[in-house]
Design a protein around this motif. Structure first.
Motif, PDB file in Angstrom:
ATOM      1  N   CYS A   9      39.951  38.645  46.056  1.00  0.00           N
ATOM      2  CA  CYS A   9      40.133  38.980  47.475  1.00  0.00           C
ATOM      3  C   CYS A   9      41.609  39.243  47.788  1.00  0.00           C
ATOM      4  N   GLU A  10      42.488  38.401  47.265  1.00  0.00           N
ATOM      5  CA  GLU A  10      43.925  38.590  47.513  1.00  0.00           C
ATOM      6  C   GLU A  10      44.409  39.910  46.904  1.00  0.00           C
ATOM      7  N   GLN A  11      43.908  40.228  45.711  1.00  0.00           N
ATOM      8  CA  GLN A  11      44.282  41.488  45.070  1.00  0.00           C
ATOM      9  C   GLN A  11      43.752  42.671  45.867  1.00  0.00           C
ATOM     10  N   CYS A  12      42.563  42.534  46.416  1.00  0.00           N
ATOM     11  CA  CYS A  12      41.980  43.603  47.225  1.00  0.00           C
ATOM     12  C   CYS A  12      42.817  43.830  48.484  1.00  0.00           C
ATOM     13  N   VAL A  13      43.226  42.750  49.134  1.00  0.00           N
ATOM     14  CA  VAL A  13      44.069  42.867  50.329  1.00  0.00           C
ATOM     15  C   VAL A  13      45.364  43.601  49.991  1.00  0.00           C
ATOM     16  N   MET A  25      40.833  50.369  56.481  1.00  0.00           N
ATOM     17  CA  MET A  25      40.574  49.200  55.652  1.00  0.00           C
ATOM     18  C   MET A  25      40.753  47.890  56.422  1.00  0.00           C
ATOM     19  N   ALA A  26      40.991  47.961  57.712  1.00  0.00           N
ATOM     20  CA  ALA A  26      41.308  46.764  58.505  1.00  0.00           C
ATOM     21  C   ALA A  26      40.230  45.680  58.392  1.00  0.00           C
ATOM     22  N   GLN A  27      38.968  46.051  58.526  1.00  0.00           N
ATOM     23  CA  GLN A  27      37.898  45.054  58.447  1.00  0.00           C
ATOM     24  C   GLN A  27      37.810  44.467  57.042  1.00  0.00           C
ATOM     25  N   CYS A  28      37.989  45.279  56.045  1.00  0.00           N
ATOM     26  CA  CYS A  28      37.984  44.809  54.663  1.00  0.00           C
ATOM     27  C   CYS A  28      39.104  43.787  54.457  1.00  0.00           C
ATOM     28  N   ILE A  29      40.274  44.109  54.947  1.00  0.00           N
ATOM     29  CA  ILE A  29      41.428  43.215  54.805  1.00  0.00           C
ATOM     30  C   ILE A  29      41.162  41.880  55.497  1.00  0.00           C
ATOM     31  N   LYS A  30      40.653  41.936  56.720  1.00  0.00           N
ATOM     32  CA  LYS A  30      40.376  40.706  57.465  1.00  0.00           C
ATOM     33  C   LYS A  30      39.361  39.831  56.740  1.00  0.00           C
ATOM     34  N   CYS A  67      31.831  39.446  52.919  1.00  0.00           N
ATOM     35  CA  CYS A  67      32.955  40.161  52.312  1.00  0.00           C
ATOM     36  C   CYS A  67      32.454  41.157  51.265  1.00  0.00           C
ATOM     37  N   ALA A  68      31.507  40.735  50.456  1.00  0.00           N
ATOM     38  CA  ALA A  68      30.947  41.621  49.428  1.00  0.00           C
ATOM     39  C   ALA A  68      30.315  42.853  50.060  1.00  0.00           C
ATOM     40  N   ALA A  69      29.591  42.656  51.147  1.00  0.00           N
ATOM     41  CA  ALA A  69      28.939  43.782  51.818  1.00  0.00           C
ATOM     42  C   ALA A  69      29.968  44.780  52.341  1.00  0.00           C
ATOM     43  N   GLU A  70      31.053  44.281  52.903  1.00  0.00           N
ATOM     44  CA  GLU A  70      32.102  45.177  53.406  1.00  0.00           C
ATOM     45  C   GLU A  70      32.807  45.893  52.263  1.00  0.00           C
ATOM     46  N   CYS A  71      33.218  45.155  51.261  1.00  0.00           N
ATOM     47  CA  CYS A  71      33.940  45.770  50.138  1.00  0.00           C
ATOM     48  C   CYS A  71      33.076  46.809  49.423  1.00  0.00           C
ATOM     49  N   CYS A  79      38.116  47.309  45.648  1.00  0.00           N
ATOM     50  CA  CYS A  79      37.061  46.836  46.546  1.00  0.00           C
ATOM     51  C   CYS A  79      35.774  46.551  45.776  1.00  0.00           C
ATOM     52  N   GLN A  80      35.452  47.385  44.824  1.00  0.00           N
ATOM     53  CA  GLN A  80      34.250  47.158  44.018  1.00  0.00           C
ATOM     54  C   GLN A  80      34.375  45.892  43.170  1.00  0.00           C
ATOM     55  N   ARG A  81      35.565  45.656  42.604  1.00  0.00           N
ATOM     56  CA  ARG A  81      35.799  44.421  41.833  1.00  0.00           C
ATOM     57  C   ARG A  81      35.679  43.202  42.741  1.00  0.00           C
ATOM     58  N   CYS A  82      36.214  43.310  43.944  1.00  0.00           N
ATOM     59  CA  CYS A  82      36.157  42.206  44.897  1.00  0.00           C
ATOM     60  C   CYS A  82      34.711  41.931  45.301  1.00  0.00           C
ATOM     61  N   ALA A  83      33.963  42.976  45.585  1.00  0.00           N
ATOM     62  CA  ALA A  83      32.560  42.806  45.970  1.00  0.00           C
ATOM     63  C   ALA A  83      31.787  42.068  44.886  1.00  0.00           C
TER      64      ALA A  83
END
Length: 100
Positions: A9-13, A25-30, A67-71, A79-83
């Protein structure tokens, strides 16, 4: 698993903040920031064998699912790795919470 998810998640942000379309990407970041915090707290509660850890695992799984659904809606590799990390963490948290 929680620490791995928090790291993803931190890497995705970090990667999202470097995107050209950062506003999109605001919602993804949040959600990634929330998820990382929940995962770190869940890992800490588990490490200290807190009486609240099982309840928190269920909540952490819900945050990870969101978070997975958003990413997953973004094509970026980070984002795919984070999901995927979020899905694994949610599954693990639910499995551990149900074994209590």
């Amino acid at each position: 698993m929680c620490f791995d998810c928090a790291a993803a998640c931190e890497q995705c942000v970090t990667a999202c903040l470097q995107e050209e379309h950062v506003q999109m990407m605001a919602q993804c970041i949040k959600l990634c920031r929330d998820c990382a915090d929940f995962c770190k707290m869940c890992a800490s509660l588990t490490a200290r064998d807190s009486s609240f850890m099982m309840q928190f695992m269920v909540l952490c799984a819900d945050v990870c699912d969101t978070c997975a659904a958003e990413c997953a809606t973004h094509e970026d590799e980070h984002c795919q790795r984070c999901a995927e990390a979020c899905r694994r963490c949610a599954d693990d948290c639910r499995r551990l919470a149900s074994n209590a």
